[in-house]
Design an enzyme around this catalytic site. Structure first.
Site, PDB file in Angstrom:
ATOM      1  N   ASP A 178       0.851  -1.081   0.060  1.00 21.87           N
ATOM      2  CA  ASP A 178       0.120  -0.026   0.106  1.00 21.87           C
ATOM      3  C   ASP A 178       0.857   1.228  -0.155  1.00 21.87           C
ATOM      4  O   ASP A 178       2.141   1.239   0.316  1.00 21.87           O
ATOM      5  CB  ASP A 178      -0.878  -0.060   1.294  1.00 21.87           C
ATOM      6  CG  ASP A 178      -2.244   0.571   0.953  1.00 21.87           C
ATOM      7  OD1 ASP A 178      -2.311   1.297  -0.100  1.00 21.87           O
ATOM      8  OD2 ASP A 178      -3.258   0.242   1.649  1.00 21.87           O
ATOM      9  N   ASP A 200     -10.623   2.020  -3.239  1.00 22.09           N
ATOM     10  CA  ASP A 200     -11.199   1.601  -2.021  1.00 22.09           C
ATOM     11  C   ASP A 200     -12.812   1.615  -1.880  1.00 22.09           C
ATOM     12  O   ASP A 200     -13.138   1.176  -0.963  1.00 22.09           O
ATOM     13  CB  ASP A 200     -10.817   2.768  -0.976  1.00 22.09           C
ATOM     14  CG  ASP A 200      -9.254   2.348  -0.708  1.00 22.09           C
ATOM     15  OD1 ASP A 200      -8.698   1.324  -0.945  1.00 22.09           O
ATOM     16  OD2 ASP A 200      -8.714   3.383  -0.106  1.00 22.09           O
TER      17      ASP A 200
END
EC number: 3.2.1.22
Length: 704
Positions: free
Chosen positions: A441, A506
């Site tokens: 990430d 997301d």
């Protein structure tokens, strides 16, 4: 004309050689015989208010020497030697590549421009070397310069933000120029740095489209400019910060690759060329890509609230549904109870995992699943042991506040000592645990971003990330890596050469995902598209959709689950298990061959995966119909396909209150119906009635 050319199956690029400068651009477009083109000198009479020496578009157009369009290079030595006049030192020509070596003796530099062809995809890059005895400041170096025809009509590109990636935008060609610049230090949530330039009447399926994307994960500039003869010039390259690149004597700067294609079969032809190029760059092992395993990720089910027993129970429930890979997300490492602390301290939290992560990993593997782990190596919390030990390891600018985002700063990966530390920590995790997968990430933009010397370090940061990924890939070739950056903030062809999957967004709201995933597929192949079934209501939007629809929207990508099955009713769990089984049955076809995108009447959108003799057709309706009966959808790729057997696999929708069914669709659900390919390509495929938020899934195969 003395010409050199590269040819693809349907395209050609042609350069005209000359004695006193770089080769000149003559053509990039549909395939032709270069020898039939007349010499430029025979076409260009003297023009009013022009220099006495003609200045056509060169392969590497120079600044300050009579070409007034965009220059390929802007560089100087303390303000001097900013005008460049290149001479050709050498040209290496092969069947699939051309390398042109240029010199500017007055400025003391050499520039090497490379162009290669694979299929109908060009790959361009450049290397600049300082041959002088003083530093050379570089403000701009294009990866390549490309000519476009005068009759281009529109630019198709994408914008976006966190939770709203891949927002398509179509603009008419400007009066003079168009520029898009990314300044965030990473790719950004608009998607890859790329665009499509449409010719007259271009559609998804027909007409001329030029398309390009930059294989780079940092600041970038895309530039289109019209010259005063009516033609267009396209450039792409790294967007350099003020003073960022200064080449010492003997040093070189190499650009990222520019991938460029010309399609005469519309947008889909360009999409398919992009997919082929990305697949060729992907870091699959020698034996090739294996079927993409079904994921479950712990994030939206547990967030930071890790409990070993509860996570083992999650793994058990996931295995019962048919999941093949369990990924433990953020919250597993020492002191990590929220997003304010512990980034950088990559050791399991003994409070949550008294015996480390091995018992959980073993439990996962005993269930027949692979074990994956979330990491964010490039980041650090000020409240961490690593920061307390090395506060000088972050990107910062003297005298400027260290701005946090998500309570974190960015480690300076331009420094070898930082990369060595991160490699050691990640290598220890990968060596000590049976980790098959890393979710990598990156949860913030870069600001401010200077390295140890105080100079802007955007290029060094991206190069450092690439170096670290390459080193890990060499040490652990069996480990797959997902690129995530607050969702889809780092999706590009540069990092696609080092990672195996992208987290698209997301936002897992299935309605939002329909357009996002179609935008993703404009640049990247479906097997790299992380597509998960989320909870209802969706955590990012608050909207709820039925399970069958959520699973069907996720089906074409790399399928996953982002929820806790314990919170589902038995009926919903059954629908999810059926969706997983459907994915497993179709993934080989969904993730090989070509992809076509299209729009149908009355708000329908569709995509087809495979080849004309075996296609998975995925038709989505988001909003309610406005028509009494649905019109057919036209499938141009089936022209000349012969007789086609059409099977209706399912209509994924909310159960209950079904629409009346015509006899044709009942037959499609049985053994299938044979329809001529030309009829499907002209009259179209009849469509069953579909509710809002539903997907009709067909398989079309050659009739025996």
């Amino acid at each position: 004309m003395s010409a050199i050319a590269l040819h693809g199956p349907t395209t050609s690029m042609v350069l005209e050689c000359r004695d006193d400068g770089p080769p000149l651009w003559r053509w990039w477009g549909g395939r032709l015989d270069a020898e039939t083109l007349p010499a430029l000198a025979d076409l260009r009479a003297p023009a009013s208010f022009s220099l006495d020496v003609d200045q056509p578009l060169a392969l590497v157009p120079a600044y300050g020497a009579g070409w007034f369009g965009p220059a390929a290079l802007r560089a100087h030595r303390g303000g001097r030697h900013s005008a460049h006049r290149f001479t050709t030192q050498d040209i290496d020509c092969g069947a699939d590549a051309i390398t042109v070596h240029l010199r500017d003796d007055a400025a003391g530099l050499t520039l090497v421009q490379r162009i290669a062809v694979a299929g109908d995809m060009l790959t361009l890059s450049a290397t600049l070397t300082n041959n002088g005895d003083t530093p050379l400041s570089v403000d701009w170096l294009a990866s390549g310069t490309l000519p476009l025809p005068h009759d281009c009509t529109a630019i198709r590109h994408f914008t976006g933000r966190h939770n709203a990636e891949f927002v398509e935008a179509v603009e008419p060609m400007p009066a003079q120029g168009w520029t898009r610049e990314g300044r965030r230090g990473l790719t950004g949530h608009a998607g890859p740095p790329g665009l499509f330039v449409e010719g007259p009447g271009a559609t998804r399926h027909a007409g001329r489209v030029h398309a390009a994307q930059l294989a780079w994960s940092g600041n970038h500039r895309l530039l289109l400019e019209r010259d005063d003869e009516g033609y267009w010039v396209l450039q792409m390259g790294m967007a350099l910060a003020p003073g960022e690149v200064s080449l010492a004597p003997g040093e070189s700067l190499t650009t990222p690759d520019l991938l460029a294609t010309c399609s005469n079969t519309g947008l889909n032809g360009a999409v398919q060329a992009f997919h082929a190029a990305i697949r060729a760059r992907a870091p699959w092992p020698t034996e090739g890509m294996r079927p993409r395993p079904v994921h479950i990720n712990s994030w939206e089910g547990f967030y930071f609230d890790h409990d070993e027993a509860a996570l083992k129970a999650l793994a058990t429930r996931a295995a019962d549904l048919g999941v093949e890979r369990f990924v433990l997300d953020d919250g597993w490492f020492r002191g990590r109870d929220d997003d304010t602390a512990a980034l950088g301290d990559w050791e399991p939290d003994a409070r949550k995992y008294p015996d480390g992560l091995a018992p959980l990993a073993t439990h996962v593997m005993d269930l027949g699943m692979e074990f994956g782990l979330w990491v964010e190596p490039e980041m650090i919390n000020p409240d961490s042991d690593l920061y307390r030990a090395h506060p000088d390891w972050v990107l910062a600018v003297d005298g400027v506040p260290r701005i946090t985002a998500r309570n974190q700063l960015v480690l300076d990966l331009g420094r070898a000592v930082v990369r060595d530390h991160l490699f050691a920590r990640l290598d220890a995790l990968l060596t000590g645990l049976p980790i098959a997968y890393l979710k990598w990430d990156h949860n913030r933009d870069l600001a401010p971003a200077a390295g140890a010397e105080g100079r802007a370090a955007y290029v060094a940061q991206v190069s450092g990330v690439y170096d670290l990924l390459d080193r890990l890939g060499a040490a652990h070739p069996a480990v797959e890596i997902e690129s995530c950056a607050g969702g889809g903030g780092r999706i590009d062809a540069g990092i696609a050469a080092r990672t195996h999957r992208f987290w698209t967004s997301d936002c897992i709201d299935a309605v939002s995902r329909v357009s996002m995933q179609r935008g993703f597929l404009m640049f990247m192949p479906p097997e790299m598209m992380g597509a998960h079934v989320g909870a209802a209501p969706a955590h990012s939007t608050g909207r709820a959709q039925g399970m069958a629809f959520r699973a069907a929207v996720a089906l074409p990508g790399h399928f996953g689950v982002e929820l806790d099955p314990a919170e589902m009713a038995a009926e919903e769990a059954g629908l999810l298990a059926a969706g997983i089984a459907r994915y497993k049955a179709l993934r080989d076809r969904l993730h090989s061959g070509r992809v076509w995108l299209g729009e149908g009447p009355d708000g329908l959108v569709w995509q087809a995966h495979g080849e004309p003799d075996d296609l998975i057709l995925h038709v989505t309706r988001v909003a309610p119909t406005t028509l009494r009966r649905p019109p057919p959808i036209v499938l141009p790729m089936l022209t000349g396909a012969g007789d086609v057997r059409v099977a209706l696999l399912e209509i994924a929708t909310v159960p209950g209150h079904p629409a009346p069914d015509a006899p044709l669709f009942a037959a499609m659900r049985g053994g299938g119906v044979v329809i001529g390919g030309d009829a499907l390509a002209t009259a179209g495929l009849p469509m069953p009635a579909m509710k809002a938020e539903s997907v009709a899934l067909f398989r079309l195969t050659r009739a025996s």
